[in-house]
Design an enzyme around this catalytic site. Structure first.
Site, mmCIF file in Angstrom:
data_model
loop_
_atom_site.group_PDB
_atom_site.id
_atom_site.type_symbol
_atom_site.label_atom_id
_atom_site.label_comp_id
_atom_site.label_asym_id
_atom_site.label_seq_id
_atom_site.Cartn_x
_atom_site.Cartn_y
_atom_site.Cartn_z
ATOM 1 N N THR A 51 0.852 -1.200 0.000
ATOM 2 C CA THR A 51 0.000 0.000 0.000
ATOM 3 C C THR A 51 0.884 1.245 0.000
ATOM 4 O O THR A 51 2.093 1.166 0.236
ATOM 5 C CB THR A 51 -0.910 0.067 1.255
ATOM 6 O OG1 THR A 51 -0.085 0.114 2.419
ATOM 7 C CG2 THR A 51 -1.851 -1.123 1.349
ATOM 8 N N TYR A 53 3.209 4.358 -0.003
ATOM 9 C CA TYR A 53 4.509 4.661 -0.606
ATOM 10 C C TYR A 53 5.281 3.411 -1.014
ATOM 11 O O TYR A 53 6.010 3.414 -2.000
ATOM 12 C CB TYR A 53 5.335 5.509 0.358
ATOM 13 C CG TYR A 53 4.975 6.984 0.320
ATOM 14 C CD1 TYR A 53 4.874 7.658 -0.891
ATOM 15 C CD2 TYR A 53 4.750 7.708 1.484
ATOM 16 C CE1 TYR A 53 4.554 9.008 -0.940
ATOM 17 C CE2 TYR A 53 4.434 9.067 1.448
ATOM 18 C CZ TYR A 53 4.341 9.708 0.225
ATOM 19 O OH TYR A 53 4.030 11.045 0.174
ATOM 20 N N PHE A 74 2.258 -7.816 4.979
ATOM 21 C CA PHE A 74 1.434 -8.604 5.898
ATOM 22 C C PHE A 74 -0.018 -8.286 5.587
ATOM 23 O O PHE A 74 -0.543 -7.279 6.039
ATOM 24 C CB PHE A 74 1.782 -8.218 7.340
ATOM 25 C CG PHE A 74 1.439 -9.263 8.371
ATOM 26 C CD1 PHE A 74 0.907 -10.495 8.020
ATOM 27 C CD2 PHE A 74 1.664 -9.008 9.715
ATOM 28 C CE1 PHE A 74 0.609 -11.454 8.973
ATOM 29 C CE2 PHE A 74 1.367 -9.963 10.688
ATOM 30 C CZ PHE A 74 0.838 -11.187 10.314
ATOM 31 N N ASP A 111 5.186 -11.449 8.712
ATOM 32 C CA ASP A 111 5.651 -10.395 9.612
ATOM 33 C C ASP A 111 7.090 -10.010 9.273
ATOM 34 O O ASP A 111 8.025 -10.743 9.589
ATOM 35 C CB ASP A 111 5.547 -10.900 11.052
ATOM 36 C CG ASP A 111 6.084 -9.898 12.062
ATOM 37 O OD1 ASP A 111 6.367 -8.744 11.662
ATOM 38 O OD2 ASP A 111 6.221 -10.269 13.241
ATOM 39 N N ALA A 112 7.247 -8.846 8.647
ATOM 40 C CA ALA A 112 8.580 -8.405 8.200
ATOM 41 C C ALA A 112 9.543 -8.181 9.362
ATOM 42 O O ALA A 112 10.759 -8.143 9.171
ATOM 43 C CB ALA A 112 8.457 -7.131 7.369
ATOM 44 N N TYR A 225 8.488 10.934 7.171
ATOM 45 C CA TYR A 225 7.791 12.219 7.036
ATOM 46 C C TYR A 225 8.287 13.126 8.154
ATOM 47 O O TYR A 225 8.409 12.700 9.292
ATOM 48 C CB TYR A 225 6.267 12.026 7.141
ATOM 49 C CG TYR A 225 5.494 13.331 7.150
ATOM 50 C CD1 TYR A 225 5.431 14.115 6.002
ATOM 51 C CD2 TYR A 225 4.868 13.791 8.298
ATOM 52 C CE1 TYR A 225 4.750 15.321 5.998
ATOM 53 C CE2 TYR A 225 4.175 14.999 8.304
ATOM 54 C CZ TYR A 225 4.126 15.758 7.149
ATOM 55 O OH TYR A 225 3.462 16.958 7.144
ATOM 56 N N TYR A 235 4.287 15.511 15.956
ATOM 57 C CA TYR A 235 5.043 14.655 15.048
ATOM 58 C C TYR A 235 6.541 14.698 15.342
ATOM 59 O O TYR A 235 7.057 13.867 16.076
ATOM 60 C CB TYR A 235 4.731 15.030 13.587
ATOM 61 C CG TYR A 235 4.755 13.814 12.712
ATOM 62 C CD1 TYR A 235 3.611 13.048 12.530
ATOM 63 C CD2 TYR A 235 5.932 13.383 12.113
ATOM 64 C CE1 TYR A 235 3.640 11.897 11.765
ATOM 65 C CE2 TYR A 235 5.969 12.238 11.349
ATOM 66 C CZ TYR A 235 4.823 11.493 11.180
ATOM 67 O OH TYR A 235 4.851 10.350 10.434
ATOM 68 N N VAL A 273 0.502 12.532 2.808
ATOM 69 C CA VAL A 273 -0.542 12.002 1.925
ATOM 70 C C VAL A 273 -1.550 11.250 2.784
ATOM 71 O O VAL A 273 -1.281 10.938 3.941
ATOM 72 C CB VAL A 273 0.027 11.032 0.855
ATOM 73 C CG1 VAL A 273 0.811 11.773 -0.206
ATOM 74 C CG2 VAL A 273 0.866 9.939 1.502
#
EC number: 1.3.1.9
Length: 400
Positions: A51, A53, A74, A111-112, A225, A235, A273
């Site tokens: 999904t 980026y 995943f 699971d990465a 980001y 952030y 985004v």
């Protein structure tokens, strides 16, 4: 079945397989219409490929540079009675179009963060590709089971050092409201760094390098980001910011490791985004609705595919990359244009429940959000009967 959007909070619990495929095709068409990426990658591993980026990176590498791609994600398949996740349908569509073009495209579901998936990935590279020349790291996850300790750690979205109150947009009720967040504890900060910082990226590169599956001159990038002043409290100066600063630290040792073989490692900064991840951040829907309005009026609005294709073409493989003082590659410069930011700040406190649709592009935000799940895509018949059970041929599923 006929599938319509059903939104709960910041998640759409239904997905549309035909819409997801059409969305992927739109992104492919964007890349092919904008021409090849000169001297681009040829064998690419994308970690977090289904999904946003990560998917855009996979599409850009394959259709902009003719690259063979291995994607790790995943996701959940659909059944005859229940839709799967959007990422599953996106990946099925990507593989279909890539295979039609004669490109190698294979995916690993699991699971990465785990050692198991890293080993399966290494074995697959050895068997199918030999070596890879680009590794894109684009994971967004709320929690991580640490492969060495077995502990499951959660990330937290909180300010650091002080409580913060700010304006937010309740996207369900479509009202502006004040949101207050208490400061993160040290344990919460450490957890966020463990989930969203650079440790797993480093573990991936170490594992790939030790296994001898990184080509000479291989590059790696992790997406991040940073944002501007208006989002900093929550952030960059918050718990997530601590994790992002950890990325900036970890990239230095990763860069040293790859530089020894003519390679490079960079953190790439992308613009805000609409993603499933960003829609969960309390102030982001309002910020994005204002940002979209301003950037669309200036003609500089971009989504994931425009950002990542530009990043690869101009910076990762370009002769004159956009680099900041920290050595990060920057694709967010149009968002950070002072004119854009000043307009967003000027409008921030003026938005009310009554003028929400006039003052902001909340309508555009909602459309972008639904597009993530395969809805609101031009040319798709949403009254047609569709089969949610879509197969991905050759997928390596470590979850079964």
């Amino acid at each position: 079945m006929i599938i319509k959007p059903r939104v709960r909070g910041f998640i759409c619990v239904t997905t549309h397989p035909v819409g997801c495929e059409a969305n992927v095709k739109e992104q492919i068409d964007y890349v092919t219409s904008h021409g090849p990426i000169a001297n681009g990658p040829k064998k690419v591993l994308v970690i977090g490929a289904s999904t946003g980026y990560g998917l855009a990176a996979r599409i850009s590498a394959a259709f902009g540079s003719g690259a063979d791609t291995l994607g790790v994600f995943f996701e959940r398949a659909g059944s005859e009675t229940k839709p799967g996740t959007a990422g599953w349908y996106n990946s099925a569509a990507f593989e279909k179009f890539a295979t039609e073009k004669g490109l190698y495209a294979r995916s690993i579901n699991g699971d990465a963060f785990s050692d198991k998936v890293k080993q399966v990935t290494i074995d697959t590279i050895k068997q199918d590709l030999g070596k890879v020349d680009l590794v894109v790291y684009s994971l967004a996850a709320p929690r991580r089971t640490h492969p060495k300790t077995g502990e499951t750690i959660s990330s937290t979205l909180k300010p650091v050092g002080k409580a913060v109150t700010f304006r937010g947009l309740d996207t369900d009720k479509e009202v502006i409201r004040e949101v207050s967040l208490e400061p993160a504890t040290q344990e919460e900060i450490d957890g966020t760094v463990a989930v969203m910082g650079g440790e797993d990226w480093q573990m991936w590169i170490d594992a790939l390098a030790d296994a001898g599956v990184l080509a000479d001159g291989a590059k790696t990038t992790a997406f991040t980001y940073l944002g501007e002043q208006i989002t900093h409290d929550i952030y960059w100066n918050g718990s997530i910011g601590e994790a992002k600063k950890d990325l900036d630290k970890k990239v230095l040792s990763i860069r040293d490791k790859l530089a020894a073989h003519g390679g490079d490692a960079r953190v790439s900064v992308l613009k805000a985004v609409v993603t499933q991840a960003s829609s969960a951040i309390p102030m982001m829907p309002l910020y994005l609705s204002l940002l979209f309005k301003v950037m669309k009026e200036k003609g500089t609005h971009e989504g994931c595919i425009e950002q990542v294709y530009g990043l690869l073409k101009d910076s990762l493989y370009g002769a004159t990359p956009h680099v900041d003082e920290e050595g990060r590659l920057r694709a967010d410069y149009k968002e950070l244009d002072p004119q854009v930011q000043n307009q967003v700040v000027a409008m921030w406190d003026k938005v009310t429940n009554e003028n929400l649709y006039e003052m902001t592009d909340f309508a555009g935000y909602k459309t972008e959000f639904l597009r993530l799940f395969g809805f609101e895509i031009a040319g798709v018949d949403y009254d047609a009967d569709v089969n949610p059970d879509v197969k991905i041929p050759g997928i390596i599923d470590t979850t079964v």
